[in-house]
Design a protein around this motif. Structure first.
Motif, PDB file in Angstrom:
ATOM      1  N   LYS A  32      -4.695 -17.456   2.057  1.00 35.18           N
ATOM      2  CA  LYS A  32      -3.635 -17.173   3.028  1.00 35.18           C
ATOM      3  C   LYS A  32      -4.211 -16.470   4.258  1.00 35.18           C
ATOM      4  O   LYS A  32      -3.778 -16.735   5.397  1.00 35.18           O
ATOM      5  CB  LYS A  32      -2.540 -16.322   2.380  1.00 35.18           C
ATOM      6  CG  LYS A  32      -1.680 -17.078   1.371  1.00 35.18           C
ATOM      7  CD  LYS A  32      -0.616 -16.188   0.762  1.00 35.18           C
ATOM      8  CE  LYS A  32       0.238 -16.935  -0.251  1.00 35.18           C
ATOM      9  NZ  LYS A  32       1.137 -17.927   0.381  1.00 35.18           N
ATOM     10  N   SER A  53       2.751 -20.059   4.003  1.00 40.21           N
ATOM     11  CA  SER A  53       3.743 -20.380   2.968  1.00 40.21           C
ATOM     12  C   SER A  53       3.393 -21.662   2.220  1.00 40.21           C
ATOM     13  O   SER A  53       3.921 -21.915   1.133  1.00 40.21           O
ATOM     14  CB  SER A  53       5.134 -20.494   3.599  1.00 40.21           C
ATOM     15  OG  SER A  53       5.248 -21.678   4.388  1.00 40.21           O
ATOM     16  N   LYS A  84       2.827 -17.464   9.474  1.00 41.04           N
ATOM     17  CA  LYS A  84       3.648 -17.328   8.272  1.00 41.04           C
ATOM     18  C   LYS A  84       4.001 -18.687   7.689  1.00 41.04           C
ATOM     19  O   LYS A  84       4.026 -18.865   6.463  1.00 41.04           O
ATOM     20  CB  LYS A  84       4.910 -16.535   8.591  1.00 41.04           C
ATOM     21  CG  LYS A  84       4.662 -15.043   8.786  1.00 41.04           C
ATOM     22  CD  LYS A  84       5.960 -14.272   8.971  1.00 41.04           C
ATOM     23  CE  LYS A  84       5.690 -12.785   9.133  1.00 41.04           C
ATOM     24  NZ  LYS A  84       6.953 -12.012   9.337  1.00 41.04           N
ATOM     25  N   SER A  85       4.254 -19.654   8.548  1.00 41.32           N
ATOM     26  CA  SER A  85       4.606 -20.985   8.061  1.00 41.32           C
ATOM     27  C   SER A  85       3.430 -21.643   7.352  1.00 41.32           C
ATOM     28  O   SER A  85       3.577 -22.215   6.265  1.00 41.32           O
ATOM     29  CB  SER A  85       5.082 -21.850   9.224  1.00 41.32           C
ATOM     30  OG  SER A  85       5.442 -23.135   8.773  1.00 41.32           O
ATOM     31  N   HIS A 100      -0.651 -22.416  -2.102  1.00 41.11           N
ATOM     32  CA  HIS A 100      -0.219 -22.105  -3.466  1.00 41.11           C
ATOM     33  C   HIS A 100      -1.430 -22.137  -4.397  1.00 41.11           C
ATOM     34  O   HIS A 100      -2.259 -23.046  -4.328  1.00 41.11           O
ATOM     35  CB  HIS A 100       0.836 -23.094  -3.942  1.00 41.11           C
ATOM     36  CG  HIS A 100       2.054 -23.125  -3.075  1.00 41.11           C
ATOM     37  ND1 HIS A 100       2.927 -22.077  -2.976  1.00 41.11           N
ATOM     38  CD2 HIS A 100       2.527 -24.092  -2.246  1.00 41.11           C
ATOM     39  CE1 HIS A 100       3.902 -22.377  -2.127  1.00 41.11           C
ATOM     40  NE2 HIS A 100       3.685 -23.601  -1.665  1.00 41.11           N
TER      41      HIS A 100
END
Length: 502
Positions: free
Chosen positions: A460, A45, A41-42, A48
């Motif tokens: 991702k 994040s 998850k880190s 982008h």
């Protein structure tokens, strides 16, 4: 893993590119100052879409370096656009400090380019006629003229070919590689060859490894071939004109490899995408999307520690038949081979008419661990409430050499020239009846060809796979062999790379 150095010419080009094409600014460090081991998850994040888009714009500018030679942007191997791509990748990783061991691997490659062509059968120009990839030119790069001659059976043995002196061979697809058919036609005296599809639709493919016996070779569809086959069987003569102005030449090109300095070097998680495009266009989706995804994930990974080493690879020569990945695997020692616990292939992650595609890599037909990787992808899509579809694991991209040498493999994609079905439209949206990427292998594969929603999500997912396996391989099957079963039954593969060879 052997280390190599970029050729001086590439370094000099890189110095020019570095000033003209600024690197995307990202939050990085060398060896992290924190003790945090990477978490999915880190790492996700930090992904982008704006950064991905900026990288795509930079890559298109680099592709424009190919305009002088090819009259349009391209990153085909041997072009200035590809040299600039290699420099961009190398420079981006080099600026990350001491986190990676960065190397490159030069190898010989064959590249072809068709500048002009035409085919006339009787008085008609077949609409589907295209030159085969890696075809030689017609004699003296001039038009040749002669009657069309129908070759027996599938044209896979010398006995299928009559004396074809000053004739153009018409040969069915099937049973053996296109290159074999072209060479046999050349040995029989043909001045050119036309291979027609024995299935529905147009046909495009490659002659593969060049042979001095190859002749200028076109492909056409079953529909375009049908009236001429009837005429020849009825004893009618079909006068033919063929012309190809092309080159086929040997060059050297380069794979780029970046491996984390931390992490268990005997248990490496490896992933790759290809740095080159076809000659026909800039390749911003194919495979700019995959190669830039790797670049962005590698850039963001430096903010974490890893338990297992992570190895990123940017292959050259994929479009010519998986040349870079084939070479890389072929020179691995058995000991180095066994250190690669799995290989993940990322080729075309942002197709405009996309589907979320997962290679159907099962343990029954591939090295054990391939299915576990497949299920990690599908679990990710399912957990996000998204649909996915399985696609064949058939040798069309750079995973091929890995699974043939016992290394578990898999990957995701968003579709190429395949036609989206109505059911797939219901699952993913878009337009039924159109290609997943209507600009596949074409001039229009530009920044405007990218679906940014699919690209960001898939990046991702790539980050998720890297974080998962860089953190732990405890539940992943251990490797026992560097060889895998021949699931093809000894028959040649339909694909070895993106172009049909059979």
């Amino acid at each position: 893993m052997a280390s190599f150095y970029l050729p001086v010419a590439l370094i000099l080009l890189g110095q020019a590119c570095a000033s003209q094409y600024p690197l995307v600014e990202t939050e990085t460090s060398s060896i992290p100052t924190v003790d945090e081991v990477v978490k999915s998850k880190s790492l996700q994040s930090r992904i982008h879409v704006d950064s991905l888009l900026e990288r795509a714009k930079t890559l298109y500018s680099i592709a424009e370096l190919g305009e002088e030679e090819y009259n349009h942007p391209t990153r085909v191997i041997g072009s200035k656009g590809h040299l600039g791509t290699l420099d961009y990748i190398y420079s981006t990783i080099a600026q990350l400090g001491d986190y990676y061991t960065l190397s490159n691997q030069s190898f010989p490659a064959v590249v072809g380019n068709v500048f002009e062509s035409h085919l006339v059968l009787g008085s008609q120009v077949p609409a589907s006629a295209i030159p085969m990839s890696l075809t030689p030119p017609t004699k003296d790069k001039e038009p040749v003229f002669g009657p069309l001659a129908l070759v027996s059976n599938f044209g896979c043995s010398t006995s299928d070919y009559p004396d074809l002196s000053e004739k153009v061979a018409l040969i069915s697809r099937g049973d053996c590689p296109f290159g074999t058919k072209s060479a046999l036609a050349g040995r029989a005296g043909a001045i050119a060859a036309v291979i027609y599809n024995n299935e529905k639709g147009a046909l495009g493919g490659t002659l593969g490894t060049p042979s001095p016996d190859h002749v200028a070779t076109f492909s056409i569809s079953d529909i375009d071939a049908a009236p001429y086959i009837r005429k020849l069987k009825d004893g009618e003569q079909v006068d033919t004109s063929a012309y190809i102005d092309a080159i086929v030449e040997s060059i050297e090109t380069t794979n780029i490899i970046a491996q984390t300095k931390e992490g268990d070097p005997d248990n490496c998680v490896m992933l790759g995408g290809h740095s080159d495009s076809v000659a026909e266009g800039p390749g911003i989706n194919d495979d700019g999307s995959g190669s830039l995804t790797l670049l962005e994930v590698a850039t963001q990974l430096v903010n974490y520690r890893v338990t297992n080493c992570v190895r990123f690879a940017w292959w050259a020569g994929e479009e010519e038949g998986l040349l870079g990945s084939d070479y890389y695997v072929s020179v691995l020692s058995p000991e180095e081979n066994l250190k690669i616990r799995l290989f993940m292939d990322y080729d075309m992650l942002a197709s405009p008419n996309f589907a979320y595609q997962v290679y159907n890599a099962t343990n029954a037909l591939n090295p054990v661990g391939s299915e576990e990787l497949r299920d990690l992808y599908t679990d990710f899509y399912t957990s996000h409430g998204l649909n996915f579809t399985y696609i064949p694991f058939d040798g069309r991209s750079d995973y091929d050499a890995f699974i043939k040498h016992g290394i578990p493999g898999g990957g995701i994609a968003t579709g190429a020239e395949g036609v989206k079905t109505e059911k797939e439209r219901e699952l993913f949206g878009g337009v039924a009846g159109d290609w997943f990427d209507p600009c596949y292998h074409q001039f229009c594969d530009t920044v405007a060809n990218l679906n940014l929603t699919a690209w960001e999500l898939n990046t991702k997912l790539v980050a998720h796979t890297v974080a998962t396996y860089a953190r732990s391989l405890e539940e992943f099957p251990k490797r026992k062999s560097i060889k895998t079963a021949d699931v093809s039954g000894g028959l040649p593969s339909k694909y070895h790379g993106p172009k049909l060879q059979l």
